[in-house]
Design an enzyme around this catalytic site. Structure first.
Site, PDB file in Angstrom:
ATOM      1  N   LYS A 114      -0.076  -3.494   5.273  1.00 40.08           N
ATOM      2  CA  LYS A 114      -1.003  -4.246   4.433  1.00 40.08           C
ATOM      3  C   LYS A 114      -0.283  -5.175   3.464  1.00 40.08           C
ATOM      4  O   LYS A 114       0.773  -4.840   2.921  1.00 40.08           O
ATOM      5  CB  LYS A 114      -1.903  -3.294   3.641  1.00 40.08           C
ATOM      6  CG  LYS A 114      -2.861  -2.482   4.484  1.00 40.08           C
ATOM      7  CD  LYS A 114      -3.896  -1.789   3.619  1.00 40.08           C
ATOM      8  CE  LYS A 114      -4.903  -2.773   3.084  1.00 40.08           C
ATOM      9  NZ  LYS A 114      -5.954  -2.109   2.276  1.00 40.08           N
ATOM     10  N   ASN A 152      -1.979  -6.749   0.473  1.00 41.64           N
ATOM     11  CA  ASN A 152      -3.215  -6.873  -0.301  1.00 41.64           C
ATOM     12  C   ASN A 152      -3.171  -8.061  -1.263  1.00 41.64           C
ATOM     13  O   ASN A 152      -2.143  -8.307  -1.897  1.00 41.64           O
ATOM     14  CB  ASN A 152      -3.462  -5.601  -1.109  1.00 41.64           C
ATOM     15  CG  ASN A 152      -3.675  -4.387  -0.226  1.00 41.64           C
ATOM     16  OD1 ASN A 152      -4.287  -4.497   0.825  1.00 41.64           O
ATOM     17  ND2 ASN A 152      -3.162  -3.240  -0.644  1.00 41.64           N
ATOM     18  N   SER A 183       0.843  -1.184   0.000  1.00 40.73           N
ATOM     19  CA  SER A 183       0.000   0.000   0.000  1.00 40.73           C
ATOM     20  C   SER A 183       0.880   1.235   0.000  1.00 40.73           C
ATOM     21  O   SER A 183       1.965   1.231   0.592  1.00 40.73           O
ATOM     22  CB  SER A 183      -0.912   0.001   1.244  1.00 40.73           C
ATOM     23  OG  SER A 183      -1.487   1.267   1.455  1.00 40.73           O
ATOM     24  N   ARG A 234     -22.669  -6.098 -45.528  1.00 38.32           N
ATOM     25  CA  ARG A 234     -21.601  -5.579 -44.665  1.00 38.32           C
ATOM     26  C   ARG A 234     -22.224  -4.529 -43.770  1.00 38.32           C
ATOM     27  O   ARG A 234     -22.696  -3.509 -44.254  1.00 38.32           O
ATOM     28  CB  ARG A 234     -20.434  -4.988 -45.451  1.00 38.32           C
ATOM     29  CG  ARG A 234     -19.265  -4.587 -44.523  1.00 38.32           C
ATOM     30  CD  ARG A 234     -18.000  -4.258 -45.287  1.00 38.32           C
ATOM     31  NE  ARG A 234     -17.670  -5.322 -46.215  1.00 38.32           N
ATOM     32  CZ  ARG A 234     -17.082  -5.125 -47.390  1.00 38.32           C
ATOM     33  NH1 ARG A 234     -16.768  -3.909 -47.778  1.00 38.32           N
ATOM     34  NH2 ARG A 234     -16.831  -6.147 -48.178  1.00 38.32           N
TER      35      ARG A 234
END
Length: 404
Positions: free
Chosen positions: A285, A287, A279, A319
């Protein structure tokens, strides 16, 4: 190619880039010219062996156009594509200007080159995804077998349900990945050449007969290593089926990522990624970044496939006016993002860490309530795990099979 707002995009390297598309378009033009030459319908003052696309059939003697245009021309091609609405038109002009050979693009229309070029690009992406699926299957099979006896809580509607094992949970992930493998294996993107309106009118005029025109297409398909198919100018099932197969992949990976994200919550703590992300503000942290990014891809993929289905349903005449055009970038984006997610999922699974002690602790804390269904059916000396081992064995046997 890189995408600052799609972290991990660099995992796809050169797949589905502008350079890859340009190379594919040049392969198509070269293969068609080689077919014309092979059937005696063009002459060159400087014939040289035309290299086949990797995985293709034998090359034919014809000029190689791939050296005449390269990435240095991309900016001009991108700018000039606006005038005619597609990049093939300025590419053909450039080839005719630089090549010492006649009949470049003769009998083709822009859609032939662009559709078949995209098929080549998608084929390369699919090959990479299949490699990562194989890695995922190997990792999941090992996890399922190793943890077939690792007891844990099963959760339904976010609440504790009955006892299960982590091996059985992984087996559910494995089934999703096997379904994805089989869905992708069933895709065999074909050549798309039909001339201006899907009737092979110009190729027939060039070759002298419908049969010889179809031989031109077959020769081109063989050189490119693609299956032969009648023109599918406005029948877009080959592309929508391929897109659906990609979404089947991201669906399976998203399920895995979601379960890891739940299991990695600190208050649960049963799973963790091999290497967590940091982080910018909170150094404590770790994560579960891979799972976050995989979930992102799983959320983004279905709308892209839906765009292709809408385009197919909105096709008109021989087309379409806009619905064909919306396919190109959509396909490229969906394929490239699926490649990235496949690589991230392979890394997630090979590094995934389970905590059997935490799983057992959560199960113990859930008792006696979690055993309510078992008590309903009477006391038993056996763990309440049903046919867990048999299910795991059956799915492991499927994993060992070769895809169809």
């Amino acid at each position: 190619m890189s995408d600052l707002l799609w972290p991990g995009d660099t995992r796809a390297a050169g797949l589905c880039t502008d350079e890859a598309v340009l190379t594919a378009l040049l392969h198509v033009e070269s293969a068609w010219l080689a077919a014309l030459h092979h059937h005696g319908l063009t002459a060159s003052s400087s014939a040289s062996p035309h290299p086949a696309v990797p995985g293709s059939g034998p090359p034919h003697l014809a000029p190689d156009l791939s050296d005449l245009v390269d990435s240095r021309d991309l900016a001009d091609l991108a700018r000039d594509a606006e005038e005619g609405g597609n990049p093939v038109i300025p590419l053909v002009k450039l080839l005719k200007k630089r090549a010492d050979v006649g009949n470049i693009h003769a009998g083709l229309t822009s859609q032939d080159v662009l559709d078949t070029g995209l098929v080549l690009v998608l084929r390369d992406a699919a090959a990479r995804i299949r490699e990562d699926l194989a890695t995922q299957i190997e990792a999941l099979a090992a996890l399922a077998d190793r943890h077939r006896g690792t007891d844990m809580v099963a959760r339904t509607l976010t609440q504790h349900a009955i006892p299960t094992t982590f091996g059985l949970k992984v087996t559910g992930w494995l089934q999703g990945v096997l379904d994805a493998r089989d869905a992708l294996a069933a895709q065999d993107l074909p050549i798309q050449i039909g001339g201006a309106a899907g009737s092979l009118a110009a190729p027939t005029a060039l070759a002298g007969s419908p049969a010889k025109a179809r031989e031109l297409v077959a020769t081109t398909a063989a050189t490119l290593g693609l299956p032969m198919r009648e023109p599918w100018h406005t029948s877009r099932a080959p592309l929508t089926r391929f897109a659906d197969a990609l979404v089947t992949c991201t669906d399976a990976w998203g399920k895995i990522a979601n379960d890891v994200l739940v299991g990695a919550r600190p208050e649960i703590g049963e799973l963790r990624e091999g290497r967590g992300g940091g982080s910018s503000a909170m150094p404590n942290k770790q994560n579960p970044v891979l799972s976050v990014l995989i979930r992102r891809a799983a959320l983004a993929a279905p709308p892209l496939a839906a765009t292709l289905h809408i385009a197919a349903a909105d096709a008109v005449d021989e087309r379409p006016d806009g619905s064909w055009h919306v396919e190109w970038a959509t396909l490229r984006t969906l394929a490239r993002r699926t490649v990235v997610a496949g690589s991230q999922t392979a890394d997630l699974l090979t590094g995934l860490r389970a905590d059997p002690v935490r799983m057992a602790s959560t199960l113990a804390e859930a008792r006696p309530g979690i055993d309510a269904e078992q008590r309903r059916y009477g006391p038993s000396d056996r763990p309440y795990l049903g046919a867990t081992d048999e299910i795991i064995d059956a799915v492991l046997a499927r994993a060992a099979e070769k895809p169809c």
